[in-house]
Design a protein around this motif. Structure first.
Motif: not given
Length: 106
Positions: A84-95
């Motif tokens: 039902d839910v997929v949580a995707v991590g982030s590398r903390g890239l800027g815009a």
């Protein structure tokens, strides 16, 4: 825990193929196969490390390595496994980096 390997063959223009000679590989296909094995090994090691971190926090996890285009592989897996839910991590890239490099989590 899911890691997706987006494995693509190494392709050089015909005029540059001779530059690979002397690096110990018979062909770009051999190089691609060896890199694919290395990426898969590293992905397995990474999953194991994250599983240890989760276990220390009281979470029992299962590790899965998928292959293909990341967004397609994740969606296909979620549908197939009825997730039902997929949580995707982030590398903390800027815009700017996200625009230039891209980001699956966006």
């Amino acid at each position: 825990l899911i890691h997706v390997l987006d494995l693509r063959p190494i392709v050089l223009p015909d005029k540059d193929r001779h530059k690979m000679e002397g690096f110990g590989y018979a062909s770009l296909e051999d190089l691609t196969k060896n890199l694919d094995k290395l990426y898969e090994k590293k992905a397995r090691e990474m999953i194991k490390e994250f599983q240890k971190i989760c276990l220390r926090s009281g979470l029992d996890t299962e590790g899965v390595i998928l292959q293909g285009k990341v967004k397609c592989a994740l969606c296909d897996f979620a549908l197939r496994e009825n997730i039902d839910v997929v949580a995707v991590g982030s590398r903390g890239l800027g815009a700017t980096s996200r625009i230039l490099i891209g980001s699956v989590s966006d």
